[in-house]
Design a protein around this motif. Structure first.
Motif, PDB file in Angstrom:
ATOM      1  N   GLY A 152       0.832  -1.199   0.136  1.00 11.52           N
ATOM      2  CA  GLY A 152      -0.043   0.096  -0.036  1.00 11.52           C
ATOM      3  C   GLY A 152       0.910   1.111   0.193  1.00 11.52           C
ATOM      4  N   THR A 153       2.096   1.309   0.703  1.00 10.79           N
ATOM      5  CA  THR A 153       2.825   2.446   0.724  1.00 10.79           C
ATOM      6  C   THR A 153       4.163   2.398  -0.006  1.00 10.79           C
ATOM      7  N   THR A 154       4.502   1.403  -0.238  1.00 12.02           N
ATOM      8  CA  THR A 154       6.024   1.045  -1.063  1.00 12.02           C
ATOM      9  C   THR A 154       6.057   1.185  -2.405  1.00 12.02           C
ATOM     10  N   GLN A 155       6.769   1.929  -2.928  1.00 13.46           N
ATOM     11  CA  GLN A 155       7.080   2.186  -4.451  1.00 13.46           C
ATOM     12  C   GLN A 155       8.391   1.166  -4.586  1.00 13.46           C
ATOM     13  N   PRO A 156       8.332   0.086  -5.306  1.00 12.26           N
ATOM     14  CA  PRO A 156       9.346  -0.791  -5.373  1.00 12.26           C
ATOM     15  C   PRO A 156      10.332  -0.154  -6.577  1.00 12.26           C
ATOM     16  N   PRO A 157      11.698  -0.354  -6.347  1.00 14.73           N
ATOM     17  CA  PRO A 157      12.494   0.251  -7.112  1.00 14.73           C
ATOM     18  C   PRO A 157      12.544  -0.502  -8.280  1.00 14.73           C
ATOM     19  N   SER A 158      12.162  -1.830  -8.530  1.00 13.61           N
ATOM     20  CA  SER A 158      12.348  -2.746  -9.711  1.00 13.61           C
ATOM     21  C   SER A 158      10.982  -3.770  -9.529  1.00 13.61           C
ATOM     22  N   ARG A 159      10.751  -4.667 -10.458  1.00 14.03           N
ATOM     23  CA  ARG A 159      10.015  -5.624 -10.416  1.00 14.03           C
ATOM     24  C   ARG A 159      10.540  -7.131 -10.253  1.00 14.03           C
ATOM     25  N   GLY A 160      10.107  -7.904  -9.849  1.00 18.35           N
ATOM     26  CA  GLY A 160      10.494  -9.454  -9.658  1.00 18.35           C
ATOM     27  C   GLY A 160      11.774  -9.435  -8.704  1.00 18.35           C
ATOM     28  N   GLY A 161      12.165 -10.830  -8.542  1.00 18.32           N
ATOM     29  CA  GLY A 161      13.348 -11.035  -7.768  1.00 18.32           C
ATOM     30  C   GLY A 161      12.965 -12.035  -6.432  1.00 18.32           C
ATOM     31  N   HIS A 162      11.511 -11.992  -6.250  1.00 17.14           N
ATOM     32  CA  HIS A 162      11.051 -12.753  -5.179  1.00 17.14           C
ATOM     33  C   HIS A 162       9.556 -13.501  -5.527  1.00 17.14           C
ATOM     34  N   LEU A 163       9.591 -14.688  -4.978  1.00 16.07           N
ATOM     35  CA  LEU A 163       8.288 -15.396  -5.433  1.00 16.07           C
ATOM     36  C   LEU A 163       7.409 -15.724  -4.260  1.00 16.07           C
ATOM     37  N   VAL A 164       6.223 -15.282  -4.665  1.00 16.40           N
ATOM     38  CA  VAL A 164       5.134 -15.475  -3.598  1.00 16.40           C
ATOM     39  C   VAL A 164       4.073 -16.415  -4.318  1.00 16.40           C
ATOM     40  N   LEU A 165       3.010 -16.965  -3.678  1.00 18.01           N
ATOM     41  CA  LEU A 165       2.023 -18.038  -3.970  1.00 18.01           C
ATOM     42  C   LEU A 165       0.848 -17.217  -4.079  1.00 18.01           C
ATOM     43  N   ALA A 166       0.285 -17.217  -5.392  1.00 18.21           N
ATOM     44  CA  ALA A 166      -1.204 -16.386  -5.379  1.00 18.21           C
ATOM     45  C   ALA A 166      -2.091 -17.835  -4.933  1.00 18.21           C
TER      46      ALA A 166
ATOM     47  N   SER B  26       1.000  -9.538   6.455  1.00 17.55           N
ATOM     48  CA  SER B  26       1.384  -9.770   4.837  1.00 17.55           C
ATOM     49  C   SER B  26       1.917 -11.263   4.582  1.00 17.55           C
ATOM     50  N   GLN B  27       1.757 -12.222   5.445  1.00 15.37           N
ATOM     51  CA  GLN B  27       2.121 -13.576   5.144  1.00 15.37           C
ATOM     52  C   GLN B  27       1.066 -14.378   4.628  1.00 15.37           C
ATOM     53  N   GLN B  28      -0.155 -14.483   5.182  1.00 17.93           N
ATOM     54  CA  GLN B  28      -1.112 -15.318   4.790  1.00 17.93           C
ATOM     55  C   GLN B  28      -2.355 -14.581   4.094  1.00 17.93           C
ATOM     56  N   TYR B  29      -2.812 -15.086   3.000  1.00 13.76           N
ATOM     57  CA  TYR B  29      -4.038 -14.295   2.351  1.00 13.76           C
ATOM     58  C   TYR B  29      -3.760 -12.769   2.328  1.00 13.76           C
ATOM     59  N   ALA B  30      -2.597 -12.640   2.005  1.00  8.69           N
ATOM     60  CA  ALA B  30      -2.402 -10.889   1.935  1.00  8.69           C
ATOM     61  C   ALA B  30      -2.893 -10.449   0.609  1.00  8.69           C
ATOM     62  N   PRO B  31      -3.578  -9.295   0.728  1.00 12.24           N
ATOM     63  CA  PRO B  31      -4.491  -8.703  -0.411  1.00 12.24           C
ATOM     64  C   PRO B  31      -3.452  -7.862  -1.099  1.00 12.24           C
ATOM     65  N   VAL B  32      -3.201  -7.952  -2.262  1.00  8.64           N
ATOM     66  CA  VAL B  32      -2.504  -6.891  -3.151  1.00  8.64           C
ATOM     67  C   VAL B  32      -3.549  -6.423  -4.207  1.00  8.64           C
ATOM     68  N   SER B  33      -3.779  -5.341  -4.375  1.00  8.02           N
ATOM     69  CA  SER B  33      -4.914  -4.734  -5.181  1.00  8.02           C
ATOM     70  C   SER B  33      -4.516  -4.741  -6.724  1.00  8.02           C
ATOM     71  N   TRP B  34      -5.491  -5.182  -7.387  1.00  9.49           N
ATOM     72  CA  TRP B  34      -4.756  -5.469  -8.806  1.00  9.49           C
ATOM     73  C   TRP B  34      -4.510  -4.223  -9.562  1.00  9.49           C
ATOM     74  N   GLY B  35      -4.755  -3.108  -9.171  1.00 12.25           N
ATOM     75  CA  GLY B  35      -4.068  -1.882  -9.598  1.00 12.25           C
ATOM     76  C   GLY B  35      -2.599  -1.675  -9.055  1.00 12.25           C
ATOM     77  N   ARG B  36      -2.110  -2.067  -8.061  1.00 12.90           N
ATOM     78  CA  ARG B  36      -0.842  -2.010  -7.449  1.00 12.90           C
ATOM     79  C   ARG B  36       0.031  -3.318  -7.938  1.00 12.90           C
ATOM     80  N   LEU B  37      -0.570  -4.227  -8.308  1.00 17.96           N
ATOM     81  CA  LEU B  37       0.113  -5.611  -8.613  1.00 17.96           C
ATOM     82  C   LEU B  37       1.185  -5.411  -9.757  1.00 17.96           C
ATOM     83  N   ALA B  38       0.857  -4.728 -10.522  1.00 18.33           N
ATOM     84  CA  ALA B  38       1.712  -4.403 -11.663  1.00 18.33           C
ATOM     85  C   ALA B  38       2.987  -3.785 -11.440  1.00 18.33           C
ATOM     86  N   ALA B  39       2.834  -2.848 -10.339  1.00 18.58           N
ATOM     87  CA  ALA B  39       4.048  -2.256 -10.103  1.00 18.58           C
ATOM     88  C   ALA B  39       5.261  -3.073  -9.339  1.00 18.58           C
TER      89      ALA B  39
END
Length: 224
Positions: free
Chosen positions: A149-163, A183-196
Motif C-alpha cells: 500500500g505504501t511502498t514504491q518498489p525500485p524494480s520488479r521481480g526477484g522474489h516469489l510468492v504464491l497466489a 502480509s504473510q497469509q492471504y495478503a491482499p494486493v490490489s489489482w491496480g498495484r500488482l503491476a508495480a
C-alpha cells in the motif's frame, strides 16, 4: 459465474523456520543463523540453514502447494538440495542463481506428477483464471510487496510468492517473507498495484489428473 471471493485453503510456510522473526531479519538486527528453530529445516548445521533460508522463497511456495494438494511436505533444505541437483538452482561459490523455472517445473512434474507450466508473460487475468480453475501460481514480484500500500518498489521481480485466491479488488497471496499478522497469509494486493511489483512471469501449478478413484479430474479447488 466465478464467486466474488475465491480463496483456496492453502497451508502457510515461511522461508524461515521462525516466521515471526521476519521483521528482525529485514531490519538486520538478527541473521538466519540466529533462528532457534533452524534444525527443523533439515539443514546439517546453522551455516547451511543460513545459506539457504534467504534463497528459498520458491521452496516455501512449493511446500505450500504440496500441502494444499495433500502430498507429504519435505523439509525446506533437503528440498532445496533436490532442486539444486535438478538444476533449478545453480551455485557459484557463495552465490546462487535461481529459482530457474524450467528445471523447477520439470522436477515438480517428474517427482509429484503435478502440472507445472512456465509462463514468461504472466498477466493478472491469467492468474485469476487459473485460480478459478483450481490452480495456484508462483509469481515473480519485488520483495517490497510485503507492504504494497505504501511502498514504491525500485524494480520488479526477484522474489516469489504464491497466489492462493482473489477478490474483485485484489489478488490474495501467501508471502514466504511477509510480515507476521499483516502480509504473510492471504495478503491482499490490489489489482491496480500488482503491476508495480510483478515481473510478469511465473509458474502455474495444478494438481495431477486422475487422482480420484473414479478417474475424474482432481483440480484441488477448495473454495470458501
Amino acid at each position: 459465474m466465478a464467486p466474488a471471493v475465491l480463496m483456496h485453503q492453502v497451508p502457510y510456510y515461511a522461508q524461515y523456520e521462525s516466521a515471526e522473526l521476519v521483521p528482525g531479519l529485514i531490519a538486520g538486527t538478527i541473521t538466519p543463523a540466529d533462528d532457534p528453530r533452524w534444525s527443523r529445516s533439515g539443514a546439517t548445521n546453522r551455516e547451511e540453514y543460513a545459506f539457504w533460508a534467504s534463497r528459498t522463497c520458491g521452496v516455501a511456495c512449493l511446500r505450500m502447494a504440496l500441502g494444499h494438494w495433500g502430498y507429504a511436505v519435505p523439509r525446506s533444505v533437503p528440498l532445496a538440495r533436490d532442486l539444486f541437483v535438478a538444476g533449478a538452482y545453480v551455485r557459484d561459490g557463495n552465490s546462487v542463481r535461481g529459482l530457474i523455472y524450467r528445471p523447477f517445473a520439470d522436477h515438480v512434474q517428474a517427482r509429484w506428477g503435478l502440472r507445472a507450466h512456465v509462463e514468461p508473460t504472466l498477466t493478472a487475468g491469467m492468474v485469476r483464471r487459473h485460480l478459478a480453475d483450481g490452480g495456484l501460481a508462483l509469481i515473480s514480484v519485488h520483495k517490497a510487496i510485503r507492504d504494497p500500500g505504501t511502498t514504491q518498489p525500485p524494480s520488479r521481480g526477484g522474489h516469489l510468492v504464491l497466489a492462493v485466491g482473489a477478490t474483485e479488488d485484489a489478488l490474495l497471496i501467501h508471502n514466504p517473507s511477509g510480515l507476521p499478522g499483516t502480509s504473510q497469509q492471504y495478503a491482499p494486493v490490489s489489482w491496480g498495484r500488482l503491476a508495480a511489483f510483478s515481473a510478469g512471469r511465473g509458474v502455474l501449478l495444478g494438481d495431477r489428473w486422475d487422482r480420484s478413484p473414479t478417474g475424474i479430474r482432481a483440480t484441488g479447488a477448495r473454495l470458501s
